[in-house]
Scaffold this motif. Structure first.
Motif, PDB file in Angstrom:
ATOM      1  N   GLU A  34      38.741  43.130  34.860  1.00 17.98           N
ATOM      2  CA  GLU A  34      38.295  42.994  36.256  1.00 17.98           C
ATOM      3  C   GLU A  34      37.227  44.022  36.614  1.00 17.98           C
ATOM      4  O   GLU A  34      36.291  43.731  37.362  1.00 17.98           O
ATOM      5  CB  GLU A  34      39.495  43.137  37.194  1.00 17.98           C
ATOM      6  CG  GLU A  34      40.502  41.997  37.102  1.00 17.98           C
ATOM      7  CD  GLU A  34      39.963  40.718  37.726  1.00 17.98           C
ATOM      8  OE1 GLU A  34      39.045  40.809  38.552  1.00 17.98           O
ATOM      9  OE2 GLU A  34      40.457  39.633  37.368  1.00 17.98           O
ATOM     10  N   HIS A  76      37.621  34.014  40.282  1.00 16.69           N
ATOM     11  CA  HIS A  76      38.392  33.294  39.260  1.00 16.69           C
ATOM     12  C   HIS A  76      38.134  31.785  39.293  1.00 16.69           C
ATOM     13  O   HIS A  76      38.975  31.003  38.858  1.00 16.69           O
ATOM     14  CB  HIS A  76      39.891  33.577  39.396  1.00 16.69           C
ATOM     15  CG  HIS A  76      40.229  35.033  39.358  1.00 16.69           C
ATOM     16  ND1 HIS A  76      40.166  35.786  38.204  1.00 16.69           N
ATOM     17  CD2 HIS A  76      40.608  35.888  40.356  1.00 16.69           C
ATOM     18  CE1 HIS A  76      40.499  37.038  38.478  1.00 16.69           C
ATOM     19  NE2 HIS A  76      40.768  37.133  39.769  1.00 16.69           N
ATOM     20  N   GLU A  79      34.854  31.362  34.310  1.00 20.08           N
ATOM     21  CA  GLU A  79      35.195  32.343  33.288  1.00 20.08           C
ATOM     22  C   GLU A  79      33.965  32.617  32.442  1.00 20.08           C
ATOM     23  O   GLU A  79      33.200  31.706  32.124  1.00 20.08           O
ATOM     24  CB  GLU A  79      36.338  31.837  32.408  1.00 20.08           C
ATOM     25  CG  GLU A  79      36.797  32.858  31.376  1.00 20.08           C
ATOM     26  CD  GLU A  79      37.994  32.381  30.581  1.00 20.08           C
ATOM     27  OE1 GLU A  79      38.094  32.728  29.392  1.00 20.08           O
ATOM     28  OE2 GLU A  79      38.832  31.649  31.159  1.00 20.08           O
TER      29      GLU A  79
END
Length: 711
Positions: A34, A76, A79
């Protein structure tokens, strides 16, 4: 636009793009990181904001769509896989290309890949939008945002706004938080001359182009406390066709408007612009200036822009504090020298002490100034992770790159010139050293190769190594290739080190096929040349089936060396102290002569070749020599040998100057002047004489190789 503002943007952008690239590489191997996602997003946002502030539309539009994609990654919804990482890395390349244009003062243009990158990223955004939000985010969400609009905000503040505690720049920052700042322009028409300027008064006005999804009321809130006393105008300039990623139609160029209407294609605009004449060409057509004069000025301008390209070094404040303290001590010491010099007869001891103190401070000051140029090698190492990734994709191989000793510091100039040799060695390691994945598995290795970059400080030098765990170098194959090409005689007998040295010859390659990556024999000869230019050495160590190591030894700085001053004839020469092993007087040395081979000197039960330095350099012997000659035992990566000199004068710190710089003080150099073999540079001694600084590996080549020369 102010040159210093553009230089600041270029320097900061290079750092941001490095962070962008490194974080992308991290995400490709660790998609769940992250912090890397947030770092990339912050870099893209800062790049876009900086480009918007100085008015770079091509940069802004690409940064905007990249930021939009990264926003989806952060939420999210997307990806980072290999194709997306490749697209974003190509964006980094496009950003770097535009930053290089900013750095040299050129107009920022869209490159050939620019439209493709915009379309690729835009399609991703559309695909994610059509797919809808993630399940975790579905449901009614209260929002006050509307469709994207473009506003023009004109800000004219009262002259004494600074006295009220308000800062106009703060309003621009607050607007940036509400959306995308497309453009900021400043009107300095009311700025008085310097002698009439009052620093407490505001003379400037601003115009900001902002795209936002927030309602107009949000913009009014930004100026809530200054709207009554200042002239603030907010105008909606959104056009029916300005819903993409460009600027408002009122500020679009004619070519952009024609493309928006569908009248022409982008390649049509590019072709038309190639026919557009610049000012210099128009002046030539009008007969106002000659073509030759224009070409001369354009060449001069291009060189000047390249020379003036801004570079900077980040310096630790602790180093600056030490510098400031030393300067203060030096001022005091100079005052003491001046005071005692007035009555030298009565204060000889005090005068000598003050001079000694000044010398100590001078050495410390010199060391601190040099330390400000020292930078860790980490950033240089990290930039090659991208190179290894791209090469492996092209060659169908797998590899990881590992770094050690990244805290090792080198002079900034050394680091800049080291990047190219390292690039060639790493390309060689991936293309030649690492086996195909299937071949590695057959030999019991992992299908993923390892390339290590190592750095360490060793005895006043920097050791840099590129290590791979590949197939290694077969000396028999190298020797056979060299014989087939006539580089050595068929009956020549060479040591393994001498065989590996053949790889550094121009055009030499053992590749069976010529590809985009290797096979043309271009690379390792460049490595040796660049390393030698840095006063360093390079060697190869390899074992079949286990891998190869390229080892580079470099000085920590190119500016100053510890030197031993020697006299040969009437000449004073300097030998780098790092190459000196010991001194022998001729009276105490055992010298032997071998018929047809030369002389040997015995040093610590070891017979070494002896070179008479005066004869080698063509320097006449002294008329008289009261003292016995001295033999200086020196060492290179390959040999130890003795240099016979007339006298050793002592040791001192030596400031290296290029020969062109020193000789230009006393004579005019011929065009194409090149440095003689065996000479690293020159220095100006305290008495004003010029002393040549010798290059020991060069002397070795002159004495034992094919090269012969004289000063």
């Amino acid at each position: 636009m102010a040159a210093n503002l553009l230089a600041t943007f270029a320097n900061e952008s290079e750092e941001l793009l490095t962070d962008f690239e490194q974080s992308l590489m991290t995400l490709e191997s660790d998609p769940g990181n992250e912090e890397a996602v947030h770092q990339i997003f912050r870099a893209a946002h800062t790049l876009k904001s900086g480009a918007g502030m100085i008015g770079l539309p091509p940069f802004v539009e690409l940064a905007h769509v990249a930021e939009e994609v990264l926003e989806r990654v952060r939420n999210h919804e997307l990806e980072i896989d290999a194709p997306l990482a490749t697209t974003l890395l190509r964006c980094v390349d496009e950003f770097r290309r535009m930053v290089s244009q900013v750095a040299v003062g050129q107009e920022v243009t869209r490159g050939p890949d620019h439209p493709t990158l915009l379309n690729s990223l835009a399609r991703l955004i559309v695909a994610v939008s059509l797919a809808g939000p993630p399940a975790a985010r579905q449901g009614p969400v209260a929002s006050t945002r509307t469709a994207s609009r473009v506003y023009r905000i004109d800000m004219e503040f009262r002259g004494d706004i600074f006295i009220t505690g308000q800062d106009p720049a703060q309003f621009v920052l607050e607007l940036e938080e509400l959306g995308e700042v497309l453009e900021v322009t400043v009107d300095d028409g009311q700025l008085p001359s310097l002698d009439k300027l009052d620093p407490s008064q505001c003379y400037l006005t601003w115009r900001v182009q902002l795209r936002t999804e927030h309602p107009r009321e949000k913009l009014d809130d930004v100026f809530m406390f200054v709207a009554d006393d200042n002239n603030i105008s907010i105008t909606d300039v959104t056009s029916s066709r300005d819903q993409g990623f460009g600027l408002a139609s009122a500020d679009m160029k004619i070519g952009e408007l024609l493309m928006a209407e569908g009248c022409v294609r982008e390649q049509d605009i590019t072709e038309a612009l190639q026919h557009q004449k610049r000012l210099g060409e128009v002046l030539v057509d009008l007969g106002k200036v000659k073509k030759e004069a224009l070409n001369k000025v354009l060449t001069k301008q291009a060189v000047a822009r390249q020379v003036r390209q801004a570079t900077s070094v980040r310096v630790d404040t602790e180093k600056l504090d030490k510098l400031l303290n030393l300067v203060g001590e030096m001022v005091i010491a100079i005052s003491q020298v001046s005071a005692t010099g007035v009555s030298l007869v009565d204060s000889a001891a005090e005068h000598a002490a003050a001079i000694e103190s000044l010398e100590v401070i001078g050495r410390e000051l010199q060391g601190q100034v040099l330390s400000t140029r020292m930078m860790p090698i980490e950033e240089t190492f990290n930039r090659f992770k991208r190179l290894v990734r791209d090469l492996c994709q092209d060659l169908g191989k797998y590899a990881v790159i590992e770094t050690f000793g990244t805290e090792t510091e080198l002079d900034k100039t050394v680091l800049e010139q080291l990047a190219d040799p390292l690039k060639h060695m790493i390309r060689n390691a991936v293309a030649h050293g690492l086996e195909e994945p299937a071949e590695r598995l057959r030999f019991g290795k992992s299908d993923t190769g390892r390339i290590q970059l190592r750095a360490a400080q060793r005895q006043g030098h920097i050791l840099v190594e590129v290590v791979d765990d590949g197939r290694g170098i077969d000396p028999d194959a190298v020797l056979a290739k060299a014989r087939s090409r006539g580089l050595i005689s068929p009956d020549a007998r060479l040591s393994e080190k001498q065989i590996f040295d053949l790889l550094f010859l121009p055009g030499f390659s053992t590749a069976k096929e010529v590809s985009e990556v290797s096979g043309r024999g271009v690379g390792l000869d460049v490595v040796r040349k660049n390393v030698v230019d840095l006063r360093g050495t390079v060697e190869i160590v390899s074992a079949i089936g286990r891998g190869t190591t390229f080892r580079i030894r470099l000085p920590m700085t190119l500016a100053i060396i510890e030197g031993m001053n020697v006299q040969v004839g009437a000449q004073t020469l300097t030998l780098p102290l790092s190459s000196v092993v010991e001194l022998l007087t001729v009276r105490n040395a055992t010298i032997s002569t071998i018929e047809g081979k030369g002389e040997l000197v015995c040093a610590r039960d070891e017979f070494l070749p002896l070179v008479r330095l005066g004869e080698l350099l063509g320097v006449p012997p002294p008329a008289t020599n009261a003292s016995a000659p001295v033999i200086v035992i020196v060492e290179t990566d390959t040999h130890k040998f003795g240099l016979m000199v007339d006298r050793v004068l002592g040791m001192d710190q030596t400031v290296i100057k290029p020969l062109q710089t020193v000789f230009s003080l006393v004579s005019t150099l011929e065009p194409g002047f090149c440095k003689p073999e065996g000479v690293a540079g020159a220095t100006i001694r305290g008495d004003g004489d010029v002393a040549l600084i010798l290059d020991v590996p060069g002397l070795e080549r002159m004495a034992f190789g094919e090269c012969r020369g004289a000063l």
